[in-house]
Design a protein around this motif. Structure first.
Motif, mmCIF file in Angstrom:
data_model
loop_
_atom_site.group_PDB
_atom_site.id
_atom_site.type_symbol
_atom_site.label_atom_id
_atom_site.label_comp_id
_atom_site.label_asym_id
_atom_site.label_seq_id
_atom_site.Cartn_x
_atom_site.Cartn_y
_atom_site.Cartn_z
ATOM 1 N N PRO A 17 0.829 -1.264 0.056
ATOM 2 C CA PRO A 17 0.090 -0.096 -0.032
ATOM 3 C C PRO A 17 0.832 1.244 0.269
ATOM 4 O O PRO A 17 1.923 1.336 0.807
ATOM 5 C CB PRO A 17 -0.754 -0.197 1.312
ATOM 6 C CG PRO A 17 -0.830 -1.630 1.415
ATOM 7 C CD PRO A 17 0.439 -2.230 1.110
ATOM 8 N N LYS A 18 0.451 2.233 -0.596
ATOM 9 C CA LYS A 18 1.502 3.497 -0.906
ATOM 10 C C LYS A 18 1.369 4.364 0.361
ATOM 11 O O LYS A 18 2.500 5.000 0.343
ATOM 12 C CB LYS A 18 0.479 4.177 -1.964
ATOM 13 C CG LYS A 18 0.611 3.637 -3.533
ATOM 14 C CD LYS A 18 0.241 4.684 -4.566
ATOM 15 C CE LYS A 18 0.735 4.015 -5.791
ATOM 16 N NZ LYS A 18 0.237 5.079 -6.921
ATOM 17 N N LEU A 19 0.489 4.388 1.186
ATOM 18 C CA LEU A 19 0.626 4.820 2.345
ATOM 19 C C LEU A 19 0.716 4.134 3.538
ATOM 20 O O LEU A 19 -0.405 3.401 3.746
ATOM 21 C CB LEU A 19 -0.606 6.181 2.432
ATOM 22 C CG LEU A 19 -0.415 6.943 3.543
ATOM 23 C CD1 LEU A 19 0.467 8.018 3.333
ATOM 24 C CD2 LEU A 19 -2.006 7.802 3.827
ATOM 25 N N GLY A 20 1.475 4.205 4.289
ATOM 26 C CA GLY A 20 1.919 3.431 5.498
ATOM 27 C C GLY A 20 1.559 4.160 6.762
ATOM 28 O O GLY A 20 1.326 5.646 6.934
ATOM 29 N N PHE A 21 1.452 3.649 7.891
ATOM 30 C CA PHE A 21 1.247 4.291 9.251
ATOM 31 C C PHE A 21 2.530 4.059 10.149
ATOM 32 O O PHE A 21 2.902 2.693 10.456
ATOM 33 C CB PHE A 21 0.127 3.996 9.934
ATOM 34 C CG PHE A 21 -0.234 4.535 11.061
ATOM 35 C CD1 PHE A 21 -0.636 5.863 11.263
ATOM 36 C CD2 PHE A 21 -0.010 3.791 12.342
ATOM 37 C CE1 PHE A 21 -0.949 6.502 12.332
ATOM 38 C CE2 PHE A 21 -0.198 4.536 13.730
ATOM 39 C CZ PHE A 21 -0.756 5.717 13.653
ATOM 40 N N GLY A 22 3.489 4.980 10.449
ATOM 41 C CA GLY A 22 4.629 4.794 11.340
ATOM 42 C C GLY A 22 4.073 4.574 12.856
ATOM 43 O O GLY A 22 3.335 5.117 13.276
ATOM 44 N N THR A 23 5.057 3.731 13.506
ATOM 45 C CA THR A 23 4.656 3.670 14.771
ATOM 46 C C THR A 23 5.803 3.731 15.798
ATOM 47 O O THR A 23 5.901 3.423 17.169
ATOM 48 C CB THR A 23 4.215 2.139 15.154
ATOM 49 O OG1 THR A 23 5.231 1.208 14.855
ATOM 50 C CG2 THR A 23 2.979 1.808 14.435
ATOM 51 N N TRP A 24 7.057 4.319 15.422
ATOM 52 C CA TRP A 24 8.313 4.716 16.223
ATOM 53 C C TRP A 24 7.695 5.720 17.492
ATOM 54 O O TRP A 24 6.966 6.437 17.040
ATOM 55 C CB TRP A 24 9.176 5.354 15.471
ATOM 56 C CG TRP A 24 10.451 5.572 16.139
ATOM 57 C CD1 TRP A 24 11.035 4.779 17.156
ATOM 58 C CD2 TRP A 24 11.343 6.515 16.038
ATOM 59 N NE1 TRP A 24 12.094 5.434 17.748
ATOM 60 C CE2 TRP A 24 12.361 6.503 17.095
ATOM 61 C CE3 TRP A 24 11.226 7.866 15.176
ATOM 62 C CZ2 TRP A 24 13.442 7.318 17.133
ATOM 63 C CZ3 TRP A 24 12.226 8.803 15.447
ATOM 64 C CH2 TRP A 24 13.342 8.585 16.321
ATOM 65 N N ASP A 48 3.741 0.124 9.978
ATOM 66 C CA ASP A 48 5.455 -0.167 10.066
ATOM 67 C C ASP A 48 5.855 -0.161 11.770
ATOM 68 O O ASP A 48 5.445 0.835 12.482
ATOM 69 C CB ASP A 48 5.995 1.169 9.478
ATOM 70 C CG ASP A 48 7.457 1.164 9.485
ATOM 71 O OD1 ASP A 48 8.007 0.278 8.692
ATOM 72 O OD2 ASP A 48 8.239 1.723 10.287
ATOM 73 N N THR A 49 6.154 -1.177 11.909
ATOM 74 C CA THR A 49 6.765 -1.302 13.317
ATOM 75 C C THR A 49 8.368 -1.895 13.233
ATOM 76 O O THR A 49 8.968 -2.027 12.103
ATOM 77 C CB THR A 49 5.993 -2.316 14.243
ATOM 78 O OG1 THR A 49 6.553 -2.310 15.512
ATOM 79 C CG2 THR A 49 5.732 -3.552 13.715
ATOM 80 N N ALA A 50 8.930 -1.978 14.503
ATOM 81 C CA ALA A 50 10.229 -2.817 14.397
ATOM 82 C C ALA A 50 10.590 -3.365 15.650
ATOM 83 O O ALA A 50 9.898 -2.944 16.849
ATOM 84 C CB ALA A 50 11.477 -1.620 14.254
ATOM 85 N N ILE A 75 2.109 -5.683 6.932
ATOM 86 C CA ILE A 75 2.818 -5.407 8.177
ATOM 87 C C ILE A 75 4.385 -5.444 7.996
ATOM 88 O O ILE A 75 4.690 -6.356 7.379
ATOM 89 C CB ILE A 75 2.457 -6.274 9.334
ATOM 90 C CG1 ILE A 75 0.836 -6.579 9.267
ATOM 91 C CG2 ILE A 75 3.004 -5.832 10.772
ATOM 92 C CD1 ILE A 75 0.015 -5.609 10.182
ATOM 93 N N THR A 76 4.958 -4.513 8.417
ATOM 94 C CA THR A 76 6.296 -4.465 8.240
ATOM 95 C C THR A 76 7.020 -4.276 9.713
ATOM 96 O O THR A 76 6.507 -3.806 10.377
ATOM 97 C CB THR A 76 7.160 -3.167 7.538
ATOM 98 O OG1 THR A 76 6.388 -3.125 6.265
ATOM 99 C CG2 THR A 76 8.298 -3.194 7.391
ATOM 100 N N ILE A 95 11.594 -13.672 18.218
ATOM 101 C CA ILE A 95 11.015 -12.693 18.999
ATOM 102 C C ILE A 95 9.981 -11.821 18.589
ATOM 103 O O ILE A 95 8.982 -11.838 19.033
ATOM 104 C CB ILE A 95 12.253 -11.741 20.011
ATOM 105 C CG1 ILE A 95 13.377 -12.672 20.678
ATOM 106 C CG2 ILE A 95 11.398 -11.048 21.078
ATOM 107 C CD1 ILE A 95 14.529 -11.680 21.247
ATOM 108 N N THR A 96 10.334 -11.333 17.425
ATOM 109 C CA THR A 96 9.259 -10.439 16.795
ATOM 110 C C THR A 96 8.070 -11.393 16.492
ATOM 111 O O THR A 96 6.959 -10.684 16.638
ATOM 112 C CB THR A 96 9.784 -10.034 15.295
ATOM 113 O OG1 THR A 96 10.920 -9.165 15.475
ATOM 114 C CG2 THR A 96 8.881 -9.595 14.238
#
Ligand SMILES: NC(=O)c1ccc[n+]([C@@H]2O[C@H](COP(=O)([O-])OP(=O)(O)OC[C@H]3O[C@@H](n4cnc5c(N)ncnc54)[C@H](OP(=O)(O)O)[C@@H]3O)[C@@H](O)[C@H]2O)c1
Length: 283
Positions: A17-24, A48-50, A75-76, A95-96
């Motif tokens: 998808p062209k627009l993501g949502f960041g979670t930092w 987007d997470t990490a 989901i990234t 762990i992820t």
């Protein structure tokens, strides 16, 4: 095309998808859960997470609770920048997957070419080992695509000869005035989609007078203009927001910036010399 429903093709055959949502910086628990839930409710389908954000559990819970079919959400997550061996990548990915509680990820990235406290360190050999582990996750179906983050042209060019699978994505810092031309060109040469993180320069762009002024002509805010700029550059912007109104308005970017105004925005340069100060000059 609608920014929330439009997609780019990734080189491995999947779409993003062209627009993501960041979670930092969204805190594990209610803050992250509520923001991701609000984003999904608003129509975002790309989160987007990490591992390093320590909020994968809340992201996974919000996705599961949303009732939206898993295959409709992209989901990234990211292998920590400090995990620079095959075994460390395997361990961190386990762990992820345990934290996020989903059967698969759509995208897994190497978070950075070097550990954060050793920026610039030569980890070329180590990144090849991490990549080999990630190709394994891809082969066994636990991830649908793999990529990198914070990789410049030399970082990419050192990794590529060792790749069975070419990175699908490079996630880099990119906002109006931040020069990424060489990395973007390198990605284009290899069919790598560019994701733009910190699209608001961590919020510094929000009140920038020139961007606010141009936005006014389109009847949009500076954040909306910033996201539209990145979409027209062919990038996947990853705005982060906690405030519900920000989450909603950041998704309303279906307007067109003229070529003349794109050229003006292209000519801006972030000349920040110390944190908290942002100045742009016309080139
Ligand atoms: N790969 C990497 O190394 C890396 C590094 C940095 C970031 N990222 C990714 O990129 C995402 C975004 O970057 P970022 O978190 O650095 O910052 P950003 O998206 O550039 O800016 C976030 C800031 O802008 C504010 N904001 C958002 N929408 C707004 C609006 N419409 N009006 C006014 N203010 C608004 C937010 O406020 P509120 O929160 O109060 O709404 C927050 O303070 C991260 O969350 C992460 O997923 C990746």
């Amino acid at each position: 095309m609608n920014a929330l429903t439009g997609t780019y093709q990734l080189n491995g055959g999947t779409t993003i998808p062209k627009l993501g949502f960041g979670t930092w910086l969204l805190k594990e628990g209610d803050e992250c859960y509520d923001a991701v839930a609000a984003a999904l409710e608003a129509g975002y389908r790309h989160i987007d997470t990490a591992r390093a954000y320590h909020n994968e559990a809340s992201v996974g819970r919000a996705v599961r609770d949303s009732g939206i079919p898993r295959e409709e959400i992209f989901i990234t997550s990211k292998v920590p920048a400090e995990a620079k061996s095959y075994d460390a990548a395997v361990e961190q990915f386990a762990i992820t997957m345990r934290e996020i509680g989903l059967d698969y990820l759509d995208l897994l990235l190497i978070h950075a070419p070097w550990p954060w406290d050793e920026m610039g360190k030569d980890c070329r050999a180590e990144n090849k080992e991490v990549w080999r582990a990630m190709e394994g996750f891809l082969a066994d179906g636990r991830v649908r695509a793999i990529g990198v983050s914070n990789f410049t042209r030399p970082d990419l060019e050192s990794l590529l000869p060792a790749c069975t699978t070419i990175p699908a994505v490079d996630q880099i810092q990119w906002y109006i005035g931040y020069d990424v031309a060489d990395t973007v060109a390198a990605c284009a040469e290899h069919g790598i989609v560019v994701e733009a993180y910190s699209p608001f320069a961590h919020g510094r762009i929000v009140n920038h007078p020139d961007i606010v002024d141009m936005g006014r002509r389109y009847e949009v805010s500076a954040p909306q203009l910033s996201l539209r700029y990145l979409l027209q550059k062919g990038a996947v912007p990853l705005p982060k927001a906690t405030t519900r109104d920000h989450i909603l308005t950041n998704a309303q970017v279906d307007f067109e910036i003229s070529d003349a105004d794109m050229a003006i925005l292209d000519g801006m340069h972030d000349t920040e010399t110390h944190p908290g100060a942002v100045q742009f000059r016309w080139s």
